[in-house]
Design a protein around this motif. Sequence first.
Motif, PDB file in Angstrom:
ATOM      1  N   THR A  89       1.099  -1.509   0.065  1.00  0.00           N
ATOM      2  CA  THR A  89       0.060   0.188  -0.399  1.00  0.00           C
ATOM      3  C   THR A  89       1.429   1.091  -0.012  1.00  0.00           C
ATOM      4  O   THR A  89       2.180   1.602   0.149  1.00  0.00           O
ATOM      5  CB  THR A  89      -1.182   0.345   1.160  1.00  0.00           C
ATOM      6  OG1 THR A  89      -0.546  -0.009   2.448  1.00  0.00           O
ATOM      7  CG2 THR A  89      -1.326  -1.227   1.350  1.00  0.00           C
ATOM      8  N   GLN A  90       0.084   2.731  -0.301  1.00  0.00           N
ATOM      9  CA  GLN A  90       1.488   3.667  -0.321  1.00  0.00           C
ATOM     10  C   GLN A  90       1.442   4.291   1.147  1.00  0.00           C
ATOM     11  O   GLN A  90       2.664   5.006   1.436  1.00  0.00           O
ATOM     12  CB  GLN A  90       0.361   4.603  -0.996  1.00  0.00           C
ATOM     13  CG  GLN A  90      -0.192   4.612  -2.157  1.00  0.00           C
ATOM     14  CD  GLN A  90      -0.431   5.784  -2.671  1.00  0.00           C
ATOM     15  OE1 GLN A  90      -2.121   5.982  -3.046  1.00  0.00           O
ATOM     16  NE2 GLN A  90       0.470   6.641  -3.299  1.00  0.00           N
ATOM     17  N   LYS A  91       0.891   3.194   2.525  1.00  0.00           N
ATOM     18  CA  LYS A  91       2.069   3.422   3.850  1.00  0.00           C
ATOM     19  C   LYS A  91       3.309   2.812   3.505  1.00  0.00           C
ATOM     20  O   LYS A  91       4.580   2.668   4.287  1.00  0.00           O
ATOM     21  CB  LYS A  91       0.792   2.443   4.959  1.00  0.00           C
ATOM     22  CG  LYS A  91      -0.285   3.261   5.010  1.00  0.00           C
ATOM     23  CD  LYS A  91      -1.569   2.566   5.874  1.00  0.00           C
ATOM     24  CE  LYS A  91      -2.228   3.277   6.180  1.00  0.00           C
ATOM     25  NZ  LYS A  91      -2.857   2.660   7.097  1.00  0.00           N
ATOM     26  N   LEU A  92       3.937   2.172   2.327  1.00  0.00           N
ATOM     27  CA  LEU A  92       5.298   1.091   2.181  1.00  0.00           C
ATOM     28  C   LEU A  92       5.533   0.644   3.600  1.00  0.00           C
ATOM     29  O   LEU A  92       4.786  -0.153   4.013  1.00  0.00           O
ATOM     30  CB  LEU A  92       6.377   2.582   1.797  1.00  0.00           C
ATOM     31  CG  LEU A  92       5.209   3.695   0.995  1.00  0.00           C
ATOM     32  CD1 LEU A  92       6.819   5.189   1.017  1.00  0.00           C
ATOM     33  CD2 LEU A  92       5.193   2.693   0.132  1.00  0.00           C
ATOM     34  N   GLY A  93       6.326   0.827   4.513  1.00  0.00           N
ATOM     35  CA  GLY A  93       6.881  -0.026   5.467  1.00  0.00           C
ATOM     36  C   GLY A  93       8.022  -1.037   5.377  1.00  0.00           C
ATOM     37  O   GLY A  93       8.746  -1.267   6.234  1.00  0.00           O
ATOM     38  N   ARG A  94       8.765  -1.039   4.075  1.00  0.00           N
ATOM     39  CA  ARG A  94       9.719  -2.130   3.784  1.00  0.00           C
ATOM     40  C   ARG A  94      11.072  -0.857   3.132  1.00  0.00           C
ATOM     41  O   ARG A  94      10.480   0.048   2.117  1.00  0.00           O
ATOM     42  CB  ARG A  94       9.307  -3.151   2.774  1.00  0.00           C
ATOM     43  CG  ARG A  94       8.315  -3.815   3.267  1.00  0.00           C
ATOM     44  CD  ARG A  94       8.252  -5.562   2.013  1.00  0.00           C
ATOM     45  NE  ARG A  94       6.431  -6.122   2.800  1.00  0.00           N
ATOM     46  CZ  ARG A  94       6.661  -7.407   1.890  1.00  0.00           C
ATOM     47  NH1 ARG A  94       7.422  -7.266   0.678  1.00  0.00           N
ATOM     48  NH2 ARG A  94       5.442  -7.459   2.002  1.00  0.00           N
ATOM     49  N   VAL A  95      12.154  -1.639   3.359  1.00  0.00           N
ATOM     50  CA  VAL A  95      13.230  -0.488   2.818  1.00  0.00           C
ATOM     51  C   VAL A  95      14.339  -0.748   2.801  1.00  0.00           C
ATOM     52  O   VAL A  95      14.832  -2.800   2.643  1.00  0.00           O
ATOM     53  CB  VAL A  95      13.944   0.420   4.143  1.00  0.00           C
ATOM     54  CG1 VAL A  95      14.903   1.023   4.077  1.00  0.00           C
ATOM     55  CG2 VAL A  95      13.147   1.256   5.000  1.00  0.00           C
ATOM     56  N   VAL A  96      14.940  -0.735   1.322  1.00  0.00           N
ATOM     57  CA  VAL A  96      16.209  -1.728   0.911  1.00  0.00           C
ATOM     58  C   VAL A  96      16.959   0.194  -0.031  1.00  0.00           C
ATOM     59  O   VAL A  96      16.606   1.098  -0.007  1.00  0.00           O
ATOM     60  CB  VAL A  96      16.062  -1.898  -0.910  1.00  0.00           C
ATOM     61  CG1 VAL A  96      14.974  -1.103  -2.427  1.00  0.00           C
ATOM     62  CG2 VAL A  96      17.036  -2.869  -1.219  1.00  0.00           C
TER      63      VAL A  96
END
Length: 235
Positions: A89-96
């Motif tokens: 979703t546009q809340k995202l939550g994961r990172v690279v």
Amino acid sequence: MSYDENKMKRVVNRPVRQLLVAGLSAGILLSIGFVSSSHWRAVGSRWETPDAPPTLLRHPYLQKGTTRSMGIAWMIDDEQPCTVEYGLTQKLGRVVESPGNRRMHFAEITKLEPDTRYYYRIRSGDTWLTPPDESYHFRTHVASKNKPFSFVVLGDSGQPETGDQCPLADLLSALKPKPDFIIHTGDLSQRWALDEAEYDLLTFGVYRDMLRNTPFYPTQGNHDWVTDWEHGLDP
């Protein structure tokens, strides 16, 4: 008359010279004289200090898409590390991370689900480089061999006149169903392959709204090598 400042930004690391910079949204060309300095940044006619946050020179475009992964490439106007945040979703939550002090960045996102839409945003430090816009998304490829897919093949699109590109960009954006990927057969630049800015002017700038969410696979044409028309050198 207005223009998009993000399309006008260039880092200056070369001797004094003239560069043609396209104001694509207004359909104008501005001839701007740049002064050589690694500590100044030209933004239209405004000068900024070295403490200014980084901005995008080349907007994100997708590459190396698979059923379980997707690559995102972009360029900024300063040598800084970047981060991609993504999610279902546009809340995202994961990172690279795209670590290292560099201008050209590439981040590969892995361990994804097939045929699934993900949203993403890019930042450098505390500065967001892309807006919270749903157009910044990608879809992983389908795993089933029985599900149909579509793609676009084009080439020889790199004419110097930006007006030649805009109708094609509008046509690609209006395609339904949206293609799963784009293949370019070469000649992204027809005659100006002397500087990376030409590719931003003729390809990555014009088609950026589609390339941010559709994998793009270009090949190198003969005109993508340096061409000297005045001396008859046409590789």
